[in-house]
Design an enzyme around this catalytic site. Structure first.
Site, short mmCIF file in Angstrom:
data_model
loop_
_atom_site.label_atom_id
_atom_site.label_comp_id
_atom_site.label_asym_id
_atom_site.label_seq_id
_atom_site.Cartn_x
_atom_site.Cartn_y
_atom_site.Cartn_z
N PRO A 1 0.81 -1.23 0.00
CA PRO A 1 0.00 0.00 0.00
C PRO A 1 0.83 1.27 0.00
O PRO A 1 1.85 1.38 0.69
CB PRO A 1 -0.82 -0.13 1.30
CG PRO A 1 -0.98 -1.61 1.46
CD PRO A 1 0.34 -2.19 1.01
N CYS A 2 0.36 2.24 -0.80
CA CYS A 2 1.14 3.45 -1.04
C CYS A 2 0.58 4.70 -0.38
O CYS A 2 1.21 5.76 -0.42
CB CYS A 2 1.25 3.70 -2.55
SG CYS A 2 -0.35 4.11 -3.33
N GLN A 3 -0.62 4.63 0.24
CA GLN A 3 -1.29 5.85 0.67
C GLN A 3 -0.46 6.69 1.63
O GLN A 3 -0.51 7.93 1.59
CB GLN A 3 -2.64 5.48 1.33
CG GLN A 3 -3.69 4.98 0.37
CD GLN A 3 -3.58 3.48 0.10
OE1 GLN A 3 -2.60 2.84 0.49
NE2 GLN A 3 -4.58 2.93 -0.57
N PHE B 1 2.68 7.06 1.62
CA PHE B 1 3.89 7.56 0.97
C PHE B 1 3.57 8.54 -0.16
O PHE B 1 4.45 9.27 -0.62
CB PHE B 1 4.70 6.39 0.38
CG PHE B 1 5.00 5.29 1.38
CD1 PHE B 1 5.67 5.57 2.55
CD2 PHE B 1 4.58 3.99 1.14
CE1 PHE B 1 5.94 4.55 3.47
CE2 PHE B 1 4.84 2.98 2.04
CZ PHE B 1 5.53 3.26 3.22
N ALA B 2 2.32 8.55 -0.62
CA ALA B 2 1.94 9.35 -1.79
C ALA B 2 1.93 10.83 -1.46
O ALA B 2 1.60 11.25 -0.35
CB ALA B 2 0.57 8.91 -2.30
#
Length: 344
Positions: free
Chosen positions: A115-117, A119-120
């Site tokens: 999951p990237c949320q 880091f975005a």
């Protein structure tokens, strides 16, 4: 082999198209050696489709790859539904924050778009300080038990600058501690033929006892990017489901200025804006038509073939598409991994 592995109509020849270089290669008409693969955080299957190969996007064919995905896992049941409908029944719902890797098949290759949320650039930017930001540890737990030959993790470019770069260095160090050589590949999707301004970071780890390292894919389209018009213009007069998901889009009266974030009108003769998982506020408008882009048009920008269908609501479908790895970009990565494995 071409790192994009684009296929011409001739079954025994593949070429680098539109890149100024043409290199004949032998096509993988049948893959004699398959590498067992497990996929964590598989989502709807963009990364997996690129690793499996054997799909067609518009008039381009992407060869079968030597990866046999034995199992794929994600926490989202609707993503698993989409994966099963389009790729294979081997996907299942699993909470990877609490799983036991001994209950997951051993494999030679581990892939996962964790999951990237956090880091975005448009997210909360909590980095490794949140439970979600530490989900990359699911890869580490698998590595501790099964020692795969190669691991490929995928995330947003924002991971590289969280906490002054220390978050990514921490992840690299923890992979290295497990006996792996690690490289970071920062890939700009239009360089590989994807008609979308998306940059993604791939963390590639190879077991230290293995010789060499996969080569980062060489750009094939940096001198001529594919445009949004190239990707979707043939859909402009299609208003029904003769092409799946083409009738599905959010209604809105006119495009508003979005400062490059996606509410504004798309540019026809440039790669499209990044397709975002935040559907209603960040789905771009068509360059000519007075409507937002359809679910199928967004899938085209992400290079999902038209045979890859999305069976849920527009909000859910756009979320799945926006969170996915473009299969065309994933195929370029898997080609490099396959070349290295075949040389061992």
């Amino acid at each position: 082999m071409s790192n994009s592995a684009l296929m011409t109509a001739e079954p025994a020849v593949s070429r680098w198209k539109e890149s100024g270089t043409i290199i004949p290669i032998k096509a993988r008409e049948s893959v004699s050696k398959k590498y067992s693969t497990v996929s964590l955080f598989c989502g709807c299957g963009g990364l997996d489709l690129g690793f499996v190969g054997g799909f067609r996007f518009k008039d381009l064919e992407y060869v079968e790859q030597p990866f046999d995905v034995k199992a794929a896992y994600d926490f989202n049941d609707k993503c698993i539904d989409t994966y099963r409908q389009n790729i294979s029944e081997h996907a299942e719902v699993k909470d990877l924050s609490q799983y036991d890797p001994r209950e997951v098949p051993a494999a030679e290759v581990l892939i996962g778009g964790f999951p990237c949320q956090d880091f975005a650039s448009c997210g909360p930017r909590n980095g490794l300080n949140s439970e979600r930001g530490r989900l990359y540890e699911a890869l580490l737990r698998y590595m501790d038990v099964h020692k795969p030959m190669v691991v490929v993790g995928e995330n947003v470019i924002g991971l590289a600058n969280i906490d002054g770069g220390r978050a990514l260095e921490t992840i690299k160090a923890r992979l290295s501690e497990r006996g792996y050589k690690v490289q970071i590949w920062t890939l700009f999707a239009p360089d590989y033929g994807v008609p979308q301004t998306r940059t993604r970071l791939f963390i590639v780890a190879v077991r230290e006892d293995l010789k060499g390292f996969p080569e980062q894919p060489v750009p094939t389209h940096e001198n001529g990017y594919r445009t949004l018009r190239w990707a979707i213009d043939d859909l402009r007069d299609v208003q029904d489901e003769s092409i799946p998901n083409q009738s599905q889009y959010f209604r809105a009266s006119k495009a508003k200025r979005g400062n490059g974030q996606g509410d504004e009108k798309s540019k026809a003769d440039a790669p499209g804006y990044t397709v975002r998982a935040n559907a209603k506020s960040r789905v771009q408008f068509h360059y000519d038509l007075e409507r937002r882009l359809t679910v199928r048009e967004c899938a085209r920008i992400q290079t999902f073939p038209d045979t890859f269908t999305f069976a849920h609501s527009a909000t859910t479908n756009i979320m799945q598409i926006g969170n996915a790895v473009p299969p065309m970009l994933a195929h370029a990565v898997s080609t490099s991994i396959a070349r290295w494995l075949e040389q061992l």
